[in-house]
Design a protein around this motif. Structure first.
Motif, mmCIF file in Angstrom:
data_model
loop_
_atom_site.group_PDB
_atom_site.id
_atom_site.type_symbol
_atom_site.label_atom_id
_atom_site.label_comp_id
_atom_site.label_asym_id
_atom_site.label_seq_id
_atom_site.Cartn_x
_atom_site.Cartn_y
_atom_site.Cartn_z
ATOM 1 N N LEU A 124 0.832 -1.206 0.000
ATOM 2 C CA LEU A 124 0.000 0.000 0.000
ATOM 3 C C LEU A 124 0.866 1.256 0.000
ATOM 4 N N PHE A 125 1.867 1.290 0.874
ATOM 5 C CA PHE A 125 2.757 2.454 0.933
ATOM 6 C C PHE A 125 3.664 2.516 -0.291
ATOM 7 N N GLY A 126 4.015 1.352 -0.831
ATOM 8 C CA GLY A 126 4.797 1.339 -2.064
ATOM 9 C C GLY A 126 4.035 1.952 -3.223
ATOM 10 N N GLY A 127 2.723 1.742 -3.258
ATOM 11 C CA GLY A 127 1.899 2.337 -4.303
ATOM 12 C C GLY A 127 1.793 3.843 -4.171
ATOM 13 N N LEU A 128 1.841 4.344 -2.937
ATOM 14 C CA LEU A 128 1.751 5.784 -2.693
ATOM 15 C C LEU A 128 3.086 6.505 -2.883
ATOM 16 N N TYR A 129 4.148 5.747 -3.094
ATOM 17 C CA TYR A 129 5.484 6.308 -3.294
ATOM 18 C C TYR A 129 5.471 7.325 -4.442
ATOM 19 N N SER A 130 6.045 8.501 -4.213
ATOM 20 C CA SER A 130 6.090 9.533 -5.252
ATOM 21 C C SER A 130 6.991 9.090 -6.399
ATOM 22 N N ASN A 131 6.594 9.418 -7.618
ATOM 23 C CA ASN A 131 7.435 9.045 -8.758
ATOM 24 C C ASN A 131 8.345 10.199 -9.198
ATOM 25 N N LYS A 132 8.590 11.154 -8.287
ATOM 26 C CA LYS A 132 9.561 12.205 -8.604
ATOM 27 C C LYS A 132 10.949 11.661 -8.955
ATOM 28 N N PRO A 133 11.390 10.551 -8.329
ATOM 29 C CA PRO A 133 12.691 9.998 -8.740
ATOM 30 C C PRO A 133 12.753 9.611 -10.218
ATOM 31 N N TRP A 134 11.603 9.327 -10.829
ATOM 32 C CA TRP A 134 11.608 8.984 -12.249
ATOM 33 C C TRP A 134 12.074 10.163 -13.093
ATOM 34 N N ARG A 135 11.729 11.377 -12.665
ATOM 35 C CA ARG A 135 12.204 12.576 -13.382
ATOM 36 C C ARG A 135 13.731 12.648 -13.325
ATOM 37 N N LEU A 136 14.272 12.404 -12.133
ATOM 38 C CA LEU A 136 15.716 12.479 -11.966
ATOM 39 C C LEU A 136 16.418 11.378 -12.746
ATOM 40 N N THR A 191 20.581 10.612 -10.394
ATOM 41 C CA THR A 191 19.972 9.790 -9.335
ATOM 42 C C THR A 191 20.771 9.796 -8.028
ATOM 43 N N ARG A 192 21.756 10.654 -7.901
ATOM 44 C CA ARG A 192 22.581 10.654 -6.694
ATOM 45 C C ARG A 192 21.745 10.901 -5.444
ATOM 46 N N ARG A 193 20.870 11.916 -5.488
ATOM 47 C CA ARG A 193 20.036 12.227 -4.324
ATOM 48 C C ARG A 193 19.153 11.047 -3.944
ATOM 49 N N VAL A 194 18.595 10.375 -4.941
ATOM 50 C CA VAL A 194 17.714 9.226 -4.685
ATOM 51 C C VAL A 194 18.486 8.113 -3.988
ATOM 52 N N MET A 195 19.713 7.845 -4.455
ATOM 53 C CA MET A 195 20.516 6.779 -3.857
ATOM 54 C C MET A 195 20.921 7.111 -2.429
ATOM 55 N N ILE A 196 21.285 8.369 -2.182
ATOM 56 C CA ILE A 196 21.673 8.780 -0.825
ATOM 57 C C ILE A 196 20.499 8.626 0.136
ATOM 58 N N VAL A 197 19.331 9.095 -0.279
ATOM 59 C CA VAL A 197 18.141 8.979 0.560
ATOM 60 C C VAL A 197 17.830 7.512 0.839
ATOM 61 N N ASP A 198 17.958 6.673 -0.180
ATOM 62 C CA ASP A 198 17.655 5.253 -0.005
ATOM 63 C C ASP A 198 18.623 4.605 0.980
ATOM 64 N N ILE A 199 19.900 4.950 0.903
ATOM 65 C CA ILE A 199 20.886 4.378 1.826
ATOM 66 C C ILE A 199 20.575 4.801 3.262
ATOM 67 N N VAL A 200 20.227 6.071 3.463
ATOM 68 C CA VAL A 200 19.884 6.557 4.806
ATOM 69 C C VAL A 200 18.685 5.805 5.363
ATOM 70 N N ILE A 201 17.678 5.598 4.520
ATOM 71 C CA ILE A 201 16.478 4.879 4.963
ATOM 72 C C ILE A 201 16.815 3.433 5.319
ATOM 73 N N GLN A 202 17.657 2.802 4.521
ATOM 74 C CA GLN A 202 18.055 1.431 4.812
ATOM 75 C C GLN A 202 18.775 1.343 6.157
ATOM 76 N N VAL A 203 19.623 2.330 6.448
ATOM 77 C CA VAL A 203 20.335 2.342 7.730
ATOM 78 C C VAL A 203 19.353 2.506 8.890
ATOM 79 N N LEU A 204 18.449 3.483 8.780
ATOM 80 C CA LEU A 204 17.485 3.735 9.859
ATOM 81 C C LEU A 204 16.599 2.517 10.101
ATOM 82 N N SER A 205 16.134 1.909 9.037
ATOM 83 C CA SER A 205 15.251 0.746 9.171
ATOM 84 C C SER A 205 15.991 -0.446 9.768
ATOM 85 N N ALA A 206 17.252 -0.625 9.355
ATOM 86 C CA ALA A 206 18.042 -1.735 9.901
ATOM 87 C C ALA A 206 18.267 -1.554 11.393
ATOM 88 N N VAL A 207 18.589 -0.337 11.809
ATOM 89 C CA VAL A 207 18.794 -0.066 13.236
ATOM 90 C C VAL A 207 17.497 -0.297 14.013
#
Length: 438
Positions: A124-136, A142-158
Motif C-alpha cells: 500500500l505504501f509502495g503504491g503511494l510512493y512519489s514518482n519524482k525519482p523517475w524525473r531524476l 539519481t545521486r540524491r535518490v541513492m543517498i536517501v535510499d541508503i539513509v532509509i536502509q540504515v534507519l530501518s536496519a537499526v
C-alpha cells in the motif's frame, strides 16, 4: 561511482542486519519471513507493467500525461496488491484451520497468515510512493535518490535490530519491512526535488503504458517464478526451521552475487547495446572483456565459500545456525551459475529479449521437476544441491539460443573455470586460520 556505492551499501546493510538479527531470532522466523517475501515478490512482479520504464523512455511532449497516469495506476496497483496479500493470508489461515496443509510445513505455521497480512501494508505504501525519482532518473541524476535510499536502509536496519533485541519476536522483521516502505514513501515527497504527480488517468496514456508493459509483464512473471520456485516448493516440503537455515545460507551467498550482478547491470546493457549498434563484430570481445573481473570474483568466491563456509559460519553465527555452513558451501555452486546469467545482457543488446523468457522458463520447469524429486530421494541437502544445478542449465540454454550469432567463446568459458582453484586454496587457508584461533 554512486551506483556502485549504492549497490554494495545496500547489500552490506542487508547482510550485516541479517547477521545481527540471527543473534536475537530463531531460524524458523526467517523461514516464515522467506515465504512472506516470496509472496510479496511474486505479487509485485506478476503485476509489473513497467510504469517507471514507460515514463523514463517517454518523449518530452507526452511526459507529463504519462507521468501522472503512471503514478495513478501505481497507487491503484498498490491498494490491490495489499488487498490480495490479505486475501492470501486469509486463505492460508482457512487452509490451516481445515487441515489442508502438511502439518510440518512452513505454510502450516500458525504465525504465517497474520504476519503476511500485516506485511502486505508495504504494498500500500509502495503504491503511494512519489514518482519524482523517475524525473531524476530520466535526466541521469539519481545521486540524491541513492543517498536517501541508503539513509532509509540504515534507519530501518537499526530500528529492526533494536526491536529484535528487545522482543526476540518475528514482529521485529515485520515492522522492519513495513518501516522501509513507510519511510521511502514519506522521503520521496519530502527529500526528493521536483514536481510531484497528480491523480490523472488518461485513456491514451494508459493504453500506451499497457502496450509497452505487457512484454515486461510476461518476462517478469517467468522471472519471479523461476527465482522463487525453490521457496514456493520448499515452504510445502520443509518445516520453518529447515527453510530458515536454507534462507540464511542463500542470503550469505546472495549478498555478493547480487552486488556484482547489480553493478554489471548498471553499465552492461548500455555498453553492450552501443557495441551491438556500432560494431557488431566486436560484441563478443567486449562482452568477455567486461565479464573477466566478474568471472574472477564469482569463481574465486565459489571456491572460497566451498572450502571455508562452515568455518565462517561457526564464527559469525551461534549454534542454532550451525547447519548454515554446509548449506552455504553447497550454494556456492550458484555463484558459478550466475556468470552464465550475464548472457541475458547480450541478448538485450541484440534485441532478442524473448530469449530471456526462454532462459527463465527453462529454469522454472527444471525446478518444478527437480526440487521435489531431489527432496524425496535425497532429503534436505540433496534439494540444496539441486538449486545450484538448476542455475547451471543457463549455459547450455544460452548456447542453444545464441547459435549462429558468434557470441560464445568456449575456450574462455573453459579456462576461466580455473579461477575456482585460487579461491579454494584461499578458502582452505582461511578455514585453517579460523580453526587455529577458535
Amino acid at each position: 561511482m554512486w551506483a556502485a556505492l549504492w549497490a554494495f551499501s545496500t547489500q552490506f546493510l542487508r547482510f550485516g542486519s541479517n547477521l545481527l538479527l540471527t543473534r536475537f531470532l530463531a531460524p524458523e522466523m526467517f523461514g516464515i519471513m522467506a515465504i512472506v517475501h516470496m509472496f510479496q515478490a511474486i505479487l509485485q512482479l506478476v503485476s509489473d507493467l513497467g510504469f517507471r520504464e514507460a515514463v523514463v523512455r517517454s518523449e518530452d511532449e507526452e511526459f507529463e500525461t504519462l507521468f501522472n497516469t503512471a503514478w495513478s495506476l501505481q497507487v491503484i496497483r498498490g491498494a490491490i496488491l495489499c488487498a490480495v496479500g490479505i486475501l492470501i493470508a486469509g486463505a492460508l489461515w482457512m487452509a490451516g484451520t481445515l487441515a489442508l496443509l502438511p502439518a510440518s510445513s512452513t505454510y502450516a505455521s500458525p504465525q504465517l497468515p497474520l504476519v503476511l497480512a500485516v506485511s502486505s501494508l508495504s504494498a500500500l505504501f509502495g503504491g503511494l510512493y512519489s514518482n519524482k525519482p523517475w524525473r531524476l532518473e530520466r535526466d541521469l541524476n539519481t545521486r540524491r535518490v541513492m543517498i536517501v535510499d541508503i539513509v532509509i536502509q540504515v534507519l530501518s536496519a537499526v530500528f529492526m535490530c533494536v526491536l529484535a533485541w528487545l522482543t526476540h519476536s518475528i514482529w521485529a522483521l515485520v515492522a522492519g519491512g513495513v518501516s522501509v516502505a513507510v519511510l521511502q514513501c514519506v522521503a520521496s515527497y519530502l527529500f526528493i526535488p521536483g514536481k510531484r504527480a497528480r491523480f490523472q488517468i488518461d485513456a491514451g496514456a494508459s493504453k500506451k503504458i499497457m502496450a509497452f508493459g505487457i512484454w515486461i509483464l510476461g518476462s517478469s512473471v517467468c522471472t519471479v517464478l523461476s527465482n522463487n520456485i525453490d521457496k514456493l516448493m520448499f515452504g510445502w516440503l520443509m518445516a520453518p526451521t529447515a527453510l530458515g537455515i536454507f534462507t540464511i545460507g542463500q542470503n550469505l551467498i546472495g549478498a555478493l552475487d547480487t552486488a556484482l550482478t547489480r553493478i554489471f547491470s548498471m553499465f552492461g546493457t548500455a555498453a553492450l547495446s552501443e557495441v551491438a549498434r556500432t560494431d557488431r563484430a566486436g560484441l563478443r570481445e567486449k562482452f568477455y572483456r567486461m565479464r573477466l573481473p566478474f568471472d574472477f570474483g564469482l569463481m574465486a568466491s565459489a571456491g572460497g565459500f566451498y572450502a571455508s563456509g562452515s568455518a565462517i559460519v561457526d564464527v559469525i553465527f551461534d549454534d542454532r545456525y550451525a547447519q548454515v555452513g554446509p548449506v552455504a558451501e553447497i550454494l556456492a555452486l550458484t555463484l558459478v551459475a550466475t556468470r552464465y546469467s550475464l548472457f541475458s545482457y547480450v541478448f538485450i543488446a541484440l534485441g532478442r529479449t524473448r530469449y530471456l523468457l526462454w532462459m527463465n522458463l527453462t529454469r522454472l520447469v527444471l525446478g518444478i521437476v527437480l526440487f521435489p524429486t531431489s527432496y524425496y530421494l535425497f532429503g534436505f541437502h540433496g534439494t540444496v544441491i539441486a538449486v545450484g544445478i538448476v542455475g547451471l542449465v543457463q549455459l547450455p540454454v544460452a548456447a542453444f539460443l545464441a547459435r549462429g550469432q558468434d557470441v560464445i567463446d568456449w575456450r574462455y568459458e573453459a579456462l576461466t573455470l580455473g579461477f575456482w582453484i585460487p579461491g579454494y586454496i584461499a578458502g582452505l587457508g582461511l578455514a585453517a586460520l579460523i580453526h587455529a584461533f577458535t
